[in-house]
Motif scaffolding. Structure first.
Motif, PDB file in Angstrom:
ATOM      1  N   PHE A 207       0.833  -1.193   0.000  1.00 19.81           N
ATOM      2  CA  PHE A 207       0.000   0.000   0.000  1.00 19.81           C
ATOM      3  C   PHE A 207       0.877   1.256   0.000  1.00 19.81           C
ATOM      4  O   PHE A 207       1.835   1.355   0.758  1.00 19.81           O
ATOM      5  CB  PHE A 207      -0.919   0.010   1.218  1.00 19.81           C
ATOM      6  N   ASN A 208       0.557   2.183  -0.884  1.00 13.61           N
ATOM      7  CA  ASN A 208       1.272   3.450  -1.045  1.00 13.61           C
ATOM      8  C   ASN A 208       2.662   3.289  -1.663  1.00 13.61           C
ATOM      9  O   ASN A 208       3.422   4.265  -1.733  1.00 13.61           O
ATOM     10  CB  ASN A 208       1.374   4.228   0.276  1.00 13.61           C
ATOM     11  N   HIS A 209       3.023   2.085  -2.107  1.00 13.85           N
ATOM     12  CA  HIS A 209       4.251   1.872  -2.881  1.00 13.85           C
ATOM     13  C   HIS A 209       3.827   1.711  -4.341  1.00 13.85           C
ATOM     14  O   HIS A 209       3.145   0.742  -4.698  1.00 13.85           O
ATOM     15  CB  HIS A 209       4.982   0.609  -2.424  1.00 13.85           C
ATOM     16  N   HIS A 210       4.228   2.647  -5.184  1.00 11.31           N
ATOM     17  CA  HIS A 210       3.838   2.620  -6.594  1.00 11.31           C
ATOM     18  C   HIS A 210       5.093   2.618  -7.449  1.00 11.31           C
ATOM     19  O   HIS A 210       5.940   3.521  -7.321  1.00 11.31           O
ATOM     20  CB  HIS A 210       2.962   3.830  -6.934  1.00 11.31           C
ATOM     21  N   GLU A 211       5.208   1.609  -8.321  1.00 12.60           N
ATOM     22  CA  GLU A 211       6.450   1.415  -9.077  1.00 12.60           C
ATOM     23  C   GLU A 211       6.174   1.202 -10.570  1.00 12.60           C
ATOM     24  O   GLU A 211       5.098   0.735 -10.961  1.00 12.60           O
ATOM     25  CB  GLU A 211       7.206   0.204  -8.515  1.00 12.60           C
ATOM     26  N   GLN A 212       7.168   1.552 -11.360  1.00 11.05           N
ATOM     27  CA  GLN A 212       7.128   1.303 -12.802  1.00 11.05           C
ATOM     28  C   GLN A 212       8.498   0.824 -13.255  1.00 11.05           C
ATOM     29  O   GLN A 212       9.427   0.688 -12.464  1.00 11.05           O
ATOM     30  CB  GLN A 212       6.699   2.561 -13.563  1.00 11.05           C
ATOM     31  N   SER A 213       8.605   0.571 -14.552  1.00  8.34           N
ATOM     32  CA  SER A 213       9.840   0.054 -15.144  1.00  8.34           C
ATOM     33  C   SER A 213      10.333   1.013 -16.223  1.00  8.34           C
ATOM     34  O   SER A 213       9.587   1.355 -17.142  1.00  8.34           O
ATOM     35  CB  SER A 213       9.584  -1.325 -15.762  1.00  8.34           C
TER      36      SER A 213
ATOM     37  N   LEU B 288       3.402   9.463  -7.406  1.00 10.42           N
ATOM     38  CA  LEU B 288       2.341   9.411  -6.405  1.00 10.42           C
ATOM     39  C   LEU B 288       2.665   8.499  -5.233  1.00 10.42           C
ATOM     40  O   LEU B 288       1.859   8.366  -4.303  1.00 10.42           O
ATOM     41  CB  LEU B 288       1.026   8.983  -7.039  1.00 10.42           C
ATOM     42  N   ASP B 289       3.851   7.901  -5.226  1.00 13.00           N
ATOM     43  CA  ASP B 289       4.279   6.988  -4.163  1.00 13.00           C
ATOM     44  C   ASP B 289       4.408   7.748  -2.835  1.00 13.00           C
ATOM     45  O   ASP B 289       4.984   8.835  -2.788  1.00 13.00           O
ATOM     46  CB  ASP B 289       5.629   6.379  -4.549  1.00 13.00           C
TER      47      ASP B 289
ATOM     48  N   SER C 173       6.994  18.040  -0.079  1.00 17.48           N
ATOM     49  CA  SER C 173       6.012  16.987  -0.308  1.00 17.48           C
ATOM     50  C   SER C 173       6.682  15.617  -0.324  1.00 17.48           C
ATOM     51  O   SER C 173       7.816  15.462  -0.794  1.00 17.48           O
ATOM     52  CB  SER C 173       5.298  17.225  -1.638  1.00 17.48           C
ATOM     53  N   VAL C 174       5.955  14.621   0.151  1.00 13.41           N
ATOM     54  CA  VAL C 174       6.429  13.239   0.087  1.00 13.41           C
ATOM     55  C   VAL C 174       6.604  12.790  -1.357  1.00 13.41           C
ATOM     56  O   VAL C 174       7.305  11.805  -1.635  1.00 13.41           O
ATOM     57  CB  VAL C 174       5.451  12.322   0.847  1.00 13.41           C
TER      58      VAL C 174
ATOM     59  N   ALA D 180      13.817  14.068  -2.685  1.00 11.32           N
ATOM     60  CA  ALA D 180      14.699  13.916  -1.515  1.00 11.32           C
ATOM     61  C   ALA D 180      14.176  12.881  -0.518  1.00 11.32           C
ATOM     62  O   ALA D 180      14.944  12.016  -0.063  1.00 11.32           O
ATOM     63  CB  ALA D 180      14.920  15.275  -0.847  1.00 11.32           C
ATOM     64  N   PRO D 181      12.905  12.895  -0.130  1.00 12.36           N
ATOM     65  CA  PRO D 181      12.442  11.851   0.803  1.00 12.36           C
ATOM     66  C   PRO D 181      12.499  10.454   0.210  1.00 12.36           C
ATOM     67  O   PRO D 181      12.771   9.481   0.936  1.00 12.36           O
ATOM     68  CB  PRO D 181      10.999  12.271   1.121  1.00 12.36           C
ATOM     69  N   LYS D 182      12.271  10.321  -1.095  1.00  8.56           N
ATOM     70  CA  LYS D 182      12.370   9.001  -1.724  1.00  8.56           C
ATOM     71  C   LYS D 182      13.806   8.498  -1.701  1.00  8.56           C
ATOM     72  O   LYS D 182      14.066   7.308  -1.455  1.00  8.56           O
ATOM     73  CB  LYS D 182      11.840   9.073  -3.157  1.00  8.56           C
ATOM     74  N   LEU D 183      14.740   9.400  -1.963  1.00  9.82           N
ATOM     75  CA  LEU D 183      16.154   9.021  -1.904  1.00  9.82           C
ATOM     76  C   LEU D 183      16.537   8.579  -0.493  1.00  9.82           C
ATOM     77  O   LEU D 183      17.247   7.584  -0.313  1.00  9.82           O
ATOM     78  CB  LEU D 183      17.017  10.201  -2.351  1.00  9.82           C
TER      79      LEU D 183
END
Length: 511
Positions: free
Chosen positions: A70-76, A137-138, A164-165, A169-172
């Motif tokens: 949930f709330n983890h959204h990924e692509q290739s 949107l993750d 924003s999330v 930077a927060p993803k890194l």
């Protein structure tokens, strides 16, 4: 601009032998063509235009998404590049390739992770390297963004005071803290998706000023701020002059390297060496297109007003509200001001509502009457939304359609509030529900959801105007702008914002 050109072509039936849309452009054969590739959340689109800006051909290809948690959204990145190749080959079928002069990309501001040899790295606990993109949107990095915001570093004033999330930077930081061995320590390159595509086409790792300024805390006039990265625990990105995240920065539209490489040219079906432009974020590509729109000759009240009075609303899977100013304007909860990120020499502010298009789908598809809606829409050869719009007209009787929701209200922040409250912890709400769940109830819930989104737009406008913007006209583009109910509710609800409602509505509806 989610499905905008697709809708336009379906209405007119223009398709070439390759399955791409082909639009007649007159008897005179133009001398030059240009290819634009737009990577949205759910699909990749390509357009071929001539030197006058006339649309000649269009094609679309879906792309994959994964949600391992949930709330983890990924692509290739490999899947997206393959889709770019499919649509580009389609739109140039039947065209003399020697007449193609240039290529440009825009894309969502998702995070692409590659190793030192430019191979995909996993952004998930499962170790699936094919899934090497954290989507825009993750929301996995909630803890990380809270800690970043607690630093109150000076760069945060350029993102509305609160990061924003959905930024990079927060993803890194999440990758560093959660996937140290499988991803972070092996990583050689972190790209915004638009910059990944321009690298893939040219082999040049230069980043677009648009991406770095809007999503990475880069300041156009000052560059990177070492103290920020040290303070948030990402000091290792400073190494080798920020080589992993970008140490060569170009303005959007600047020509990259020697143009399209032979390998990429073969993939895309285009001539090697043609110019490739530094990229744009997808919303900013749409914003650039409508902020500068020529409205002369349509009798619109906004015709003689300055470009700084326009607000571009790019409404697809999510909504972005983009305005420009000659001087920097700091708006609490609204991203920016960003210098020259979209229009050279102007400051940019960007408000936004997360997953607006997705919210409408969620509300409609989750209703008990949705199977009945599907069946009736299919019988009429309509989309479910065209059917709902016509159904609302039937049940409104003598009153304006907006009054059908007098007892039903939606708070639309199901994925948090991006602007102007800047609170990712907010949740959605519906009040005024009844026990009945028939098609009328579904239609009214759909209307209430659209109205809630329009009120969110009004809230953003009010925040921007209170800070110093002077906005008189909304310019809408994207898939939702093709829904007349969506446009009308925005006109009605924002037009009551102390303005000449008739002229405001006219500009919104006709642009």
């Amino acid at each position: 601009m989610e499905n905008e050109l697709e809708w336009w072509g379906l209405e007119r039936g223009y398709y070439n032998a390759g399955g791409a849309m082909a639009v007649p452009s007159g008897d005179q054969k133009p001398e030059s063509y240009y290819v634009g590739v737009d990577v949205g959340t759910g699909s990749v689109r390509a357009a071929l235009v001539d030197q006058r800006g006339t649309l000649v051909a269009f094609a679309e290809q879906p792309i994959n998404q994964w949600e391992p948690q949930f709330n983890h959204h990924e692509q290739s990145s490999e899947d997206i590049w393959a889709a770019c190749c499919v649509v580009t080959k389609k739109v140039v079928q039947g065209i003399d390739l020697n007449q193609i002069r240039g290529l440009g990309f825009d894309a969502t501001c998702s995070l692409v992770v590659l190793d030192k040899q430019f191979r995909p790295l996993p952004v998930n606990h499962e170790g699936n390297s094919h899934q090497n993109i954290i989507m825009w949107l993750d929301h996995r990095a909630v803890s990380q963004v809270h800690r970043i915001n607690e630093t109150k570093h000076s760069v945060l004033q350029y993102v509305g005071g609160v990061m924003s999330v959905e930024m990079q930077a927060p993803k890194l930081l999440w990758l560093k803290e959660n996937l140290r061995e499988t991803c972070w320590d092996k990583a050689g390159h972190f790209f915004d998706l638009p910059d990944f595509l321009s690298w893939k086409a040219t082999g040049v790792t230069a980043r677009s000023l648009c991406s770095l300024v809007c999503k990475w805390t880069y300041l156009a006039e000052e560059g990177w701020d070492d103290s920020f990265w040290k303070k948030v625990g990402l000091e290792d990105l400073i190494a080798d002059n920020y080589s992993k995240i970008g140490n060569q920065v170009l303005p959007p539209g600047a020509s990259l390297g020697n143009g399209l490489t032979p390998e990429a040219a073969k993939d895309l079906g285009l001539p090697a060496g043609i110019a490739v432009a530094a990229s744009l974020i997808d919303a900013h590509a749409g914003g650039l297109g409508v902020i500068g729109a020529d409205v002369r000759g349509y009798g619109l009240a906004c015709e003689e007003q300055p470009v700084t009075s326009r607000l571009a609303v790019i409404c697809g899977t999510s909504s972005c509200h983009i305005g420009i100013s000659k001087d920097p304007i700091f708006v609490s909860g609204v991203w920016g001001p960003y210098f020259s990120a979209m229009v050279p020499g102007f400051w940019l502010n960007e408000g936004g509502q997360s997953v607006t298009g997705k919210l409408i789908d969620h509300m409609v598809q989750g209703h008990a009457a949705f199977p009945e809606l599907q069946a009736k829409a299919t019988a009429r050869c309509q989309s479910v939304y065209a059917y709902l719009n016509s159904h609302l007209d039937l049940i409104k009787k003598a009153q304006p359609v907006g009054f059908l929701t007098v007892d039903l209200h939606v708070w639309p922040d199901f994925h948090g509030n991006r602007s102007p409250l800047a609170d990712l912890t907010l949740k959605g709400m519906v009040t005024g529900l009844k026990l009945s769940q028939d098609l009328d109830d579904l239609a009214i819930l759909y209307l209430a959801t659209i109205q809630a989104i329009a009120f969110g737009t009004r809230l953003i406008i009010e925040a921007m105007e209170a800070a110093g913007h002077s906005i008189s006209t909304l310019f809408l583009c994207g898939g939702l702008s093709k829904n007349p109910l969506f446009v009308q509710m925005h006109a009605d609800i924002t037009g009551g914002n102390g303005k000449d409602e008739q002229s405001w509505e006219s500009c919104v509806s006709q642009t």
